[in-house]
Design an enzyme around this catalytic site. Structure first.
Site, PDB file in Angstrom:
ATOM      1  N   ARG A 225       2.011   3.045   7.288  1.00 49.38           N
ATOM      2  CA  ARG A 225       2.387   4.390   6.847  1.00 49.38           C
ATOM      3  C   ARG A 225       3.547   4.265   5.863  1.00 49.38           C
ATOM      4  O   ARG A 225       4.422   3.405   6.029  1.00 49.38           O
ATOM      5  CB  ARG A 225       2.821   5.271   8.028  1.00 49.38           C
ATOM      6  CG  ARG A 225       1.652   5.814   8.855  1.00 49.38           C
ATOM      7  CD  ARG A 225       0.805   6.836   8.082  1.00 49.38           C
ATOM      8  NE  ARG A 225      -0.306   7.373   8.843  1.00 49.38           N
ATOM      9  CZ  ARG A 225      -1.576   6.968   8.766  1.00 49.38           C
ATOM     10  NH1 ARG A 225      -1.899   5.957   7.974  1.00 49.38           N
ATOM     11  NH2 ARG A 225      -2.515   7.555   9.457  1.00 49.38           N
ATOM     12  N   HIS A 273      -4.687   4.818  -0.446  1.00 48.13           N
ATOM     13  CA  HIS A 273      -5.018   5.003   0.981  1.00 48.13           C
ATOM     14  C   HIS A 273      -6.507   4.679   1.230  1.00 48.13           C
ATOM     15  O   HIS A 273      -7.273   5.514   1.719  1.00 48.13           O
ATOM     16  CB  HIS A 273      -4.690   6.428   1.454  1.00 48.13           C
ATOM     17  CG  HIS A 273      -4.505   6.494   2.947  1.00 48.13           C
ATOM     18  ND1 HIS A 273      -3.562   7.278   3.553  1.00 48.13           N
ATOM     19  CD2 HIS A 273      -5.150   5.859   3.961  1.00 48.13           C
ATOM     20  CE1 HIS A 273      -3.638   7.124   4.873  1.00 48.13           C
ATOM     21  NE2 HIS A 273      -4.592   6.266   5.134  1.00 48.13           N
TER      22      HIS A 273
END
Ligand code: NDP
Length: 310
Positions: A225, A273
């Site tokens: 993250r 991502h």
């Protein structure tokens, strides 16, 4: 009894999930209506993603469990309207994708591939990399994904160590934990992979001080993250040469805004991502098994520990 299962993932994914979910739930021996338009008061289970339509669970009066499609739960774990058990996604497809992403990017840095791929002056400068068995790879987060990556890298003979909250036993992988374990793992990490969840305890874990504990020339791969790393501290560490390169797949704000310094930094590779994605065919099996377990009064797989935040 007919169960009502609301699909509350991203609406654009409904077409991908409708058939696998319906089939898997039926194969688990359950009768269910799986749909996107069930009145809240009739919903038994929610198949959930943070980018789906449900943010407030209050109207779902007979809800029994929320079954997450994502591995990361930081966007929902503190939702005060969530009062039923929640599971996160552990999926064979998600795991395989992450192993491929991490292995590919570790090999890129290990072999120094950039020098050949981008060589505008056609320089002939042979630089023989060490063998994998002489390269130290450190993985922060030795959970479902970190462990799978560690196993594959160890099979390629990398020297792999991993850091987690609790000690782990993974063949051919050195397991470390605690503050001293973090210092030790950072001190030798030539290639550092971040596969921690984002929680109160892990936010900004890689700050200026801890980046400074890495050996000079370390490389970082972050498919965990974005907020695990202090962005400004990373830029400073790259500009000073202390950190040589970073590959970042996740960001505090996604999509990464145009003009963000990460886009143009010569030592940073941005991937949008894409490290890994939940695969409907395999994820549906996990969802169906958890509905079966809930109906049978059995313990759910991959239940989120809301106190720990992951
Ligand atoms: P897991 O929950 O299985 O593993 C998390 C690991 O982190 C565990 O080893 C856990 O320790 C460790 N950990 C958590 N908190 C701490 C802490 N405070 N100190 C030390 N270690 C800690 O998660 P997954 O492996 O399934 O997923 C990891 C993350 O990967 C997700 O949370 C998500 O953010 C990210 N992800 C990114 C994707 C992408 O496409 N970029 C796709 C999928 C996931 P312990 O084992 O002791 O509990």
């Amino acid at each position: 009894m007919m169960l009502n299962v609301l699909f509350a993932g991203a609406p654009a994914r409904w077409d991908d999930y409708r058939r696998p979910l319906t089939d898997a739930i039926s194969a688990a021996g359950l009768k269910a209506r799986v749909a996107t338009d069930i009145p809240p008061g009739e919903v038994d289970y929610i198949v959930y993603a943070p980018n789906g339509p449900v943010q407030d669970f209050t109207p779902y009066a007979r809800l029994r469990a929320v079954l997450g499609l994502w591995a990361g739960v930081e966007k929902v774990v503190n939702n005060p309207t969530l009062r039923v058990p929640m599971t996160r996604m552990v999926d064979a497809g998600l795991r395989a994708g992450m192993v491929e992403y991490v292995t590919g990017h570790v090999l890129r840095y290990h072999l120094g591939m950039d020098a050949q791929i981008v060589n505008p002056d056609h320089a002939w400068t042979p630089a023989i990399p060490p063998l994998a068995r002489d390269r130290q790879v450190a993985i922060l987060g030795l959970g479902e994904l970190g462990t799978a990556c560690a196993r594959t890298l160890a099979r390629l003979e990398f020297r792999v160590s991993g850091w987690s909250r609790r000690p782990k036993t993974v063949p051919a992988v050195t397991s470390l934990h605690g503050d001293q374990g973090l210092r030790d793992i950072l001190a030798t990490a030539e290639i550092l992979v971040l596969l921690l969840p984002l929680t109160a305890a892990t936010e900004n874990l890689l700050d200026a001080r801890r980046l400074g504990q890495l050996p000079r020339g370390a490389r970082i791969i972050n498919p965990g993250r974005g907020a695990l790393i202090d962005d400004d501290a990373l830029l400073r560490a790259l500009d000073s040469g202390h950190v040589a390169q970073a590959t970042l797949d996740v960001f505090r704000q996604e999509p990464l805004p145009p003009g963000h310094p990460f886009w143009s930094h010569p030592q940073i590779t941005v991937t949008p991502h894409v490290a890994s994605e939940t695969r409907p065919e395999t994820a549906a099996l996990v969802i169906a098994e958890n509905i079966r377990r809930a109906e049978a009064g059995e313990e759910l797989l991959y239940a989120v520990d809301r106190a720990e935040g992951y």
